[in-house]
Write a protein that holds these residues in place. Structure first.
Motif, PDB file in Angstrom:
ATOM      1  N   LYS A  85       0.836  -1.202   0.000  1.00 47.99           N
ATOM      2  CA  LYS A  85       0.000   0.000   0.000  1.00 47.99           C
ATOM      3  C   LYS A  85       0.866   1.245   0.000  1.00 47.99           C
ATOM      4  O   LYS A  85       1.750   1.406   0.840  1.00 47.99           O
ATOM      5  CB  LYS A  85      -0.925  -0.008   1.216  1.00 47.99           C
ATOM      6  CG  LYS A  85      -1.887   1.162   1.245  1.00 47.99           C
ATOM      7  CD  LYS A  85      -2.806   1.086   2.453  1.00 47.99           C
ATOM      8  CE  LYS A  85      -3.773   2.259   2.480  1.00 47.99           C
ATOM      9  NZ  LYS A  85      -4.673   2.199   3.652  1.00 47.99           N
ATOM     10  N   ALA A  86       0.611   2.145  -0.941  1.00 49.51           N
ATOM     11  CA  ALA A  86       1.413   3.354  -1.086  1.00 49.51           C
ATOM     12  C   ALA A  86       0.969   4.413  -0.093  1.00 49.51           C
ATOM     13  O   ALA A  86      -0.227   4.677   0.062  1.00 49.51           O
ATOM     14  CB  ALA A  86       1.298   3.894  -2.511  1.00 49.51           C
ATOM     15  N   SER A  87       1.938   5.005   0.595  1.00 46.31           N
ATOM     16  CA  SER A  87       1.664   6.112   1.513  1.00 46.31           C
ATOM     17  C   SER A  87       2.965   6.859   1.759  1.00 46.31           C
ATOM     18  O   SER A  87       4.046   6.276   1.736  1.00 46.31           O
ATOM     19  CB  SER A  87       1.079   5.604   2.831  1.00 46.31           C
ATOM     20  OG  SER A  87       1.991   4.761   3.496  1.00 46.31           O
ATOM     21  N   LEU A  92       9.936   5.404  -6.042  1.00 45.98           N
ATOM     22  CA  LEU A  92      10.026   4.724  -7.333  1.00 45.98           C
ATOM     23  C   LEU A  92       8.626   4.336  -7.778  1.00 45.98           C
ATOM     24  O   LEU A  92       7.861   3.779  -7.001  1.00 45.98           O
ATOM     25  CB  LEU A  92      10.907   3.474  -7.225  1.00 45.98           C
ATOM     26  CG  LEU A  92      10.995   2.585  -8.473  1.00 45.98           C
ATOM     27  CD1 LEU A  92      11.638   3.347  -9.626  1.00 45.98           C
ATOM     28  CD2 LEU A  92      11.771   1.307  -8.172  1.00 45.98           C
ATOM     29  N   GLU A  93       8.323   4.627  -9.024  1.00 45.88           N
ATOM     30  CA  GLU A  93       7.020   4.269  -9.569  1.00 45.88           C
ATOM     31  C   GLU A  93       7.196   3.845 -11.014  1.00 45.88           C
ATOM     32  O   GLU A  93       7.670   4.618 -11.855  1.00 45.88           O
ATOM     33  CB  GLU A  93       6.048   5.447  -9.484  1.00 45.88           C
ATOM     34  CG  GLU A  93       4.629   5.088  -9.898  1.00 45.88           C
ATOM     35  CD  GLU A  93       3.650   6.211  -9.655  1.00 45.88           C
ATOM     36  OE1 GLU A  93       2.456   6.047  -9.993  1.00 45.88           O
ATOM     37  OE2 GLU A  93       4.070   7.262  -9.115  1.00 45.88           O
ATOM     38  N   TRP A  94       6.845   2.583 -11.272  1.00 40.97           N
ATOM     39  CA  TRP A  94       6.977   2.045 -12.628  1.00 40.97           C
ATOM     40  C   TRP A  94       5.960   0.928 -12.803  1.00 40.97           C
ATOM     41  O   TRP A  94       6.028  -0.089 -12.129  1.00 40.97           O
ATOM     42  CB  TRP A  94       8.392   1.532 -12.870  1.00 40.97           C
ATOM     43  CG  TRP A  94       8.585   0.971 -14.237  1.00 40.97           C
ATOM     44  CD1 TRP A  94       8.667   1.647 -15.412  1.00 40.97           C
ATOM     45  CD2 TRP A  94       8.727  -0.427 -14.569  1.00 40.97           C
ATOM     46  NE1 TRP A  94       8.847   0.792 -16.461  1.00 40.97           N
ATOM     47  CE2 TRP A  94       8.885  -0.493 -15.977  1.00 40.97           C
ATOM     48  CE3 TRP A  94       8.730  -1.600 -13.819  1.00 40.97           C
ATOM     49  CZ2 TRP A  94       9.041  -1.694 -16.639  1.00 40.97           C
ATOM     50  CZ3 TRP A  94       8.892  -2.803 -14.482  1.00 40.97           C
ATOM     51  CH2 TRP A  94       9.049  -2.840 -15.877  1.00 40.97           C
ATOM     52  N   MET A  95       4.979   1.135 -13.668  1.00 40.20           N
ATOM     53  CA  MET A  95       3.895   0.188 -13.901  1.00 40.20           C
ATOM     54  C   MET A  95       3.221  -0.159 -12.565  1.00 40.20           C
ATOM     55  O   MET A  95       2.685   0.711 -11.913  1.00 40.20           O
ATOM     56  CB  MET A  95       4.420  -1.055 -14.626  1.00 40.20           C
ATOM     57  CG  MET A  95       4.969  -0.746 -16.034  1.00 40.20           C
ATOM     58  SD  MET A  95       5.526  -2.208 -16.913  1.00 40.20           S
ATOM     59  CE  MET A  95       3.989  -3.094 -17.150  1.00 40.20           C
ATOM     60  N   PHE A  96       3.276  -1.434 -12.154  1.00 39.87           N
ATOM     61  CA  PHE A  96       2.631  -1.852 -10.908  1.00 39.87           C
ATOM     62  C   PHE A  96       3.526  -1.626  -9.689  1.00 39.87           C
ATOM     63  O   PHE A  96       3.075  -1.770  -8.555  1.00 39.87           O
ATOM     64  CB  PHE A  96       2.220  -3.321 -10.977  1.00 39.87           C
ATOM     65  CG  PHE A  96       1.222  -3.623 -12.057  1.00 39.87           C
ATOM     66  CD1 PHE A  96      -0.104  -3.238 -11.919  1.00 39.87           C
ATOM     67  CD2 PHE A  96       1.609  -4.260 -13.220  1.00 39.87           C
ATOM     68  CE1 PHE A  96      -1.031  -3.507 -12.904  1.00 39.87           C
ATOM     69  CE2 PHE A  96       0.693  -4.535 -14.225  1.00 39.87           C
ATOM     70  CZ  PHE A  96      -0.627  -4.152 -14.067  1.00 39.87           C
ATOM     71  N   VAL A  97       4.778  -1.298  -9.913  1.00 39.57           N
ATOM     72  CA  VAL A  97       5.722  -1.102  -8.822  1.00 39.57           C
ATOM     73  C   VAL A  97       5.602   0.319  -8.291  1.00 39.57           C
ATOM     74  O   VAL A  97       5.659   1.285  -9.068  1.00 39.57           O
ATOM     75  CB  VAL A  97       7.170  -1.370  -9.284  1.00 39.57           C
ATOM     76  CG1 VAL A  97       8.150  -1.066  -8.161  1.00 39.57           C
ATOM     77  CG2 VAL A  97       7.305  -2.811  -9.748  1.00 39.57           C
ATOM     78  N   HIS A  98       5.421   0.449  -6.987  1.00 39.27           N
ATOM     79  CA  HIS A  98       5.326   1.764  -6.369  1.00 39.27           C
ATOM     80  C   HIS A  98       5.961   1.697  -4.986  1.00 39.27           C
ATOM     81  O   HIS A  98       5.377   1.161  -4.044  1.00 39.27           O
ATOM     82  CB  HIS A  98       3.866   2.219  -6.272  1.00 39.27           C
ATOM     83  CG  HIS A  98       3.734   3.675  -5.994  1.00 39.27           C
ATOM     84  ND1 HIS A  98       2.525   4.289  -5.700  1.00 39.27           N
ATOM     85  CD2 HIS A  98       4.664   4.678  -5.952  1.00 39.27           C
ATOM     86  CE1 HIS A  98       2.713   5.583  -5.512  1.00 39.27           C
ATOM     87  NE2 HIS A  98       3.997   5.836  -5.648  1.00 39.27           N
ATOM     88  N   VAL A  99       7.180   2.227  -4.861  1.00 39.06           N
ATOM     89  CA  VAL A  99       7.915   2.209  -3.603  1.00 39.06           C
ATOM     90  C   VAL A  99       7.741   3.550  -2.909  1.00 39.06           C
ATOM     91  O   VAL A  99       8.099   4.597  -3.475  1.00 39.06           O
ATOM     92  CB  VAL A  99       9.410   1.913  -3.830  1.00 39.06           C
ATOM     93  CG1 VAL A  99      10.159   1.906  -2.500  1.00 39.06           C
ATOM     94  CG2 VAL A  99       9.582   0.585  -4.551  1.00 39.06           C
ATOM     95  N   THR A 100       7.189   3.504  -1.705  1.00 40.25           N
ATOM     96  CA  THR A 100       6.963   4.716  -0.922  1.00 40.25           C
ATOM     97  C   THR A 100       7.485   4.512   0.497  1.00 40.25           C
ATOM     98  O   THR A 100       7.937   3.417   0.864  1.00 40.25           O
ATOM     99  CB  THR A 100       5.472   5.067  -0.873  1.00 40.25           C
ATOM    100  OG1 THR A 100       4.763   3.996  -0.201  1.00 40.25           O
ATOM    101  CG2 THR A 100       4.904   5.234  -2.282  1.00 40.25           C
TER     102      THR A 100
END
Length: 261
Positions: A85-87, A92-100
């Motif tokens: 879950k992004a918060s 990093l954000e690329w397609m389904f990858v979202h590092v927060t």
């Protein structure tokens, strides 16, 4: 003798009733499952690791038995890191990858929690003899003797599966059936093992019934199972670890109850 039967060691943990070991592992696991935060998991893990050195288990055995945990935990954390879950701030954000920030914290908490829950359970059960566990469950927990003895008999046969599998493999190789079609051979060999296991289970059930294992009268036990000072001491250690982890997490404001919105 089945590989599931562990040799009795000289460390005190080897003499503790398996029911106490099971209760301690469940207590720690249940407490850590209540919250997803890195503080409670890290505190519990920090308190557990020094105790593992006094578990009476050789370093090589300990490493081999816990190796799946050390491999699985980082992969679980990596999955949460990339797809959790992004918060917070995004890195990093690329397609389904979202590092927060939120996914990083959740990934760290996941890894630590898996280690804190799984490691003490594995270490405690390395020192458990299946017969002692069955005696404790029947005499102390008062579970039905038919269920306990049936489970014990089945557990004793698990160690024979590997021997049966090797025998089937050698027999098929001797008949020229193992030269090609590895996938097809796998399913055929698995079905043969299933048939062999059913036959052995039926014979075992008949033998146990003939010896009165399923009788309606109250059965006697060859070995009396005790729950004394050592068992309460182990439970107290589990309570201290769980309470310290929860208290530290609450005091630092990191406690994140899983039922909270």
């Amino acid at each position: 003798m089945s590989a599931l039967v562990q040799a009795r060691g000289t460390a005190a943990i080897h003499t503790v009733n398996p029911v106490a070991k099971l209760a301690t592992a469940l207590l720690i696991a249940f407490t850590l499952v209540l919250s997803i935060d890195w503080v409670s998991a890290s505190v519990a893990l920090a308190l557990e690791l020094p105790l593992l050195a006094f578990a009476g288990v050789r370093a090589r055995t300990l490493l081999l038995r816990t190796s799946p945990i050390w491999i699985a935990a980082p992969f679980a954390g990596l999955t949460i890191l990339l797809y959790g879950k992004a918060s917070g701030a995004s890195h990093l954000e690329w397609m389904f990858v979202h590092v927060t920030d939120g996914s990083i914290e959740l990934a760290v908490a996941t890894v630590l929690r898996l280690l804190a829950i799984a490691l003490p359970g594995v270490v405690l059960f390395i020192t458990v003899d299946p017969t002692d566990l069955a005696d404790g469950l029947a005499q102390i927990v008062k579970l039905p003797a038919r269920f306990v003895l049936g489970a014990l008999a089945g557990l004793r046969l698990v160690g024979l599966f590997l021997d049966d599998w090797k025998s089937l493999e050698l027999a098929r190789r001797a008949r020229g059936l193992a030269d090609s079609g590895r996938i097809r051979r796998l399913f055929g060999q698995a079905f043969a093992l299933l048939v062999l296991s059913i036959r052995r289970g039926s014979k075992l059930a008949t033998a146990m019934e003939a010896r009165g294992f399923g009788g309606p009268t109250e059965r006697s036990w060859a070995r009396e199972s005790h729950f004394g000072r050592n068992e309460w001491a182990l439970l107290l250690i589990g309570v201290v670890i769980a309470a310290t982890a929860v208290t530290t997490s609450v005091e630092t404001g990191e406690w994140n109850f899983i039922a909270a919105p």
